[in-house]
Enzyme design. Structure first.
Site, PDB file in Angstrom:
ATOM      1  N   SER A  77      34.987  19.465 -16.476  1.00 25.02           N
ATOM      2  CA  SER A  77      36.375  19.497 -16.034  1.00 25.02           C
ATOM      3  C   SER A  77      36.503  20.496 -14.895  1.00 25.02           C
ATOM      4  O   SER A  77      35.799  21.516 -14.871  1.00 25.02           O
ATOM      5  CB  SER A  77      37.314  19.895 -17.183  1.00 25.02           C
ATOM      6  OG  SER A  77      38.673  19.787 -16.788  1.00 25.02           O
ATOM      7  N   SER A  78      37.392  20.182 -13.958  1.00 26.29           N
ATOM      8  CA  SER A  78      37.551  21.067 -12.806  1.00 26.29           C
ATOM      9  C   SER A  78      38.894  20.820 -12.139  1.00 26.29           C
ATOM     10  O   SER A  78      39.586  19.843 -12.423  1.00 26.29           O
ATOM     11  CB  SER A  78      36.432  20.838 -11.785  1.00 26.29           C
ATOM     12  OG  SER A  78      36.602  19.584 -11.134  1.00 26.29           O
TER      13      SER A  78
END
Length: 384
Positions: A90-91
Site C-alpha cells: 500500500s502506498s
C-alpha cells in the site's frame, strides 16, 4: 494556524507549481483540487526504503522528525505506507502520476467515478474536490482497515464519498453505472465485470500488472460491452492487487538451483541477439512486459560475469551473460523459452520502426479476450 499548517500550505503550493510547470496539471479543476486537498492528512506515517532494502518509519507525530516528514510528503514521490515481507502492498501514489491520470479522465461535468484501490484516501479526496460532488465518487478497496481509516481522514476534511470494502476486480455494481473507472492499483487483466458497469462512451483507466513491470497504463473507451483504446505515453505502474500471488524472483531462482543440483533442467546455451539493457527502453520494456510473463533478477557474482535472469512460475528460465569482450550468451530451459519470446518481441518492435508506447493499444472483448495492437485494432495485433 499552526507553524505546521503554514509550512504544509507553502510546500503544497510549491508542489502544485512543480506539477504545473512539468505539464502534469493542466485543467484548473485538478490544479484547484491539489491546492485544496492536504496530502499530509492522509499519510501521517510512511516507510522510507533504505539502501539495504529495509524500511524505516517516517512519523509525523514524532516532533523530532516532523519537519522531515512534511517535506517528504510534499515531494513528487510515492510514499510506501505498508509492506508484506519484501513487497510493498500500500502506498500514496506519486503526485505527478495521480495528476496525469486525473487529467486523462477527461472530466467535463458531473461524471460518476469508481476508484479501484482506496488506499490512503488521498486520491478519493482529489476526486471529490475536482468533481465538486461527494455523491459522484465511489471508492473500493479489499482491505477493510484501509477503507475505515480513509473514511475517517476524508470525513475530517469534509468529504463523504461512498467507500466500500470489496475486491475491486468485481467493481461495485451497487453504484453502477459509472462514467469513469480509475484504478490506483494494478491488475493482470481488465475485469469483465468493469465492462458491464461503465456506460457506453465511458472510460476505464488501468495499469496492467506484469512481473517485468513496464508501466502499461491503458485508457479504454467502452462501447456495447467492448473496451478499446491506447496506452498512455507515460509510465504508469502500481502495486498489484493483494489477491495477486507474488513470489520473489530469488525464490524462483533457488527452486531452479535445487532442480539443477539434482541433474534436472540444465538448459541449452546459444548466442543472444538482444541484451537485458534493451528492457530499459520505455516502449520496448512495456511490450516485453506485456508479452513475456516472467520475473527479472540481476546478479553480480564474485569473479564471474554479471547475470540477468528471467524466471516464471511454471519453471521456465533464461540466464543472459555478457563476457569481457561484450559477447552476449543466453542459457534457457523449462516449458517455455523466455529469451526466444523476448527476442521475438524485439524483432517485431524493430520491424515497426521502434514506435512509442502511445502507438500501441488494447481491445478487451465482452468475453474477456485481450488483444494488443499497433496504431489501430485493424493493424498488427497479438493476443495477450
Amino acid at each position: 494556524m499552526s507553524d505546521t499548517d503554514e509550512r504544509a500550505d507553502d510546500l503544497r503550493r510549491a508542489l502544485v507549481a512543480e506539477l504545473t510547470k512539468a505539464g502534469s496539471l493542466r485543467d484548473p479543476r485538478w490544479t484547484a483540487a491539489f491546492e485544496h486537498v492536504p496530502r499530509h492528512a492522509f499519510v501521517p506515517r510512511f516507510l522510507g526504503r533504505q539502501p539495504d532494502g529495509t524500511f524505516t518509519p517516517v512519523d509525523g507525530t514524532a516532533p523530532a522528525r516532523r519537519r522531515e516528514w512534511l517535506e517528504q510528503v510534499y515531494t513528487d514521490e510515492p510514499l510506501i505506507t505498508e509492506v508484506d515481507g519484501t513487497f510493498s502492498v500500500s502506498s500514496s501514489s506519486q503526485p505527478s502520476l495521480m495528476a496525469e491520470m486525473l487529467e486523462a479522465l477527461e472530466i467535463t461535468g458531473p461524471e460518476r467515478v469508481l476508484e479501484i484501490g482506496t488506499g490512503t484516501g488521498y486520491n478519493a479526496g482529489l476526486l471529490c474536490a475536482g468533481l465538486g460532488s461527494d455523491e459522484q465518487v465511489v471508492s473500493v478497496d479489499i482491505a477493510a482497515e484501509l477503507v475505515e481509516t480513509a473514511r475517517g481522514r476524508l470525513s475530517a476534511l469534509g468529504y463523504q464519498p461512498t467507500l466500500v470494502t470489496v475486491d475491486g476486480a468485481a467493481g461495485y455494481p451497487g453504484g453502477a453505472p459509472y462514467d469513469r473507472i480509475i484504478a490506483t492499483c494494478s491488475l493482470p487483466e481488465v475485469p469483465r465485470a468493469w465492462l458491464a458497469q461503465v456506460r457506453d462512451g465511458g472510460l476505464i483507466l488501468v495499469n496492467l500488472y506484469r512481473e517485468l513491470g513496464g508501466g502499461a497504463l491503458a485508457r479504454l473507451r467502452v462501447e456495447e460491452g467492448c473496451a478499446s483504446g491506447r496506452f498512455m505515453p507515460f509510465f504508469g505502474g502500481f502495486m498489484p492487487t493483494r489477491t495477486y500471488p507474488r513470489v520473489p524472483a530469488s525464490e524462483l531462482l533457488e527452486a531452479l538451483r535445487v532442480r539443477t543440483e539434482h541433474g534436472e533442467d540444465e538448459g541449452t546455451t546459444r548466442p543472444a541477439s538482444v541484451g537485458a539493457d534493451a528492457l530499459t527502453d520505455e516502449t520496448f520494456g512495456m511490450l516485453a512486459a506485456l508479452c513475456v510473463n516472467a520475473e527479472q533478477l540481476w546478479l553480480l557474482p564474485d569473479d564471474a560475469p554479471e547475470q540477468f535472469w528471467l524466471l516464471d512460475h511454471s519453471g521456465s528460465w533464461a540466464n543472459q551473460t555478457t563476457d569481457a569482450d561484450g559477447a552476449l550468451t543466453v542459457t534457457q530451459g523449462g516449458p517455455a523459452r523466455l529469451w526466444d519470446q523476448l527476442e521475438a518481441v524485439h524483432r517485431e518492435w524493430i520491424t515497426l520502426s521502434r514506435p512509442p508506447r502511445e502507438e500501441y493499444g488494447l481491445t478487451v472483448a465482452p468475453n474477456g479476450d485481450h488483444v494488443l495492437w499497433h496504431m489501430s485494432p485493424d493493424g498488427p495485433s497479438w493476443p495477450l
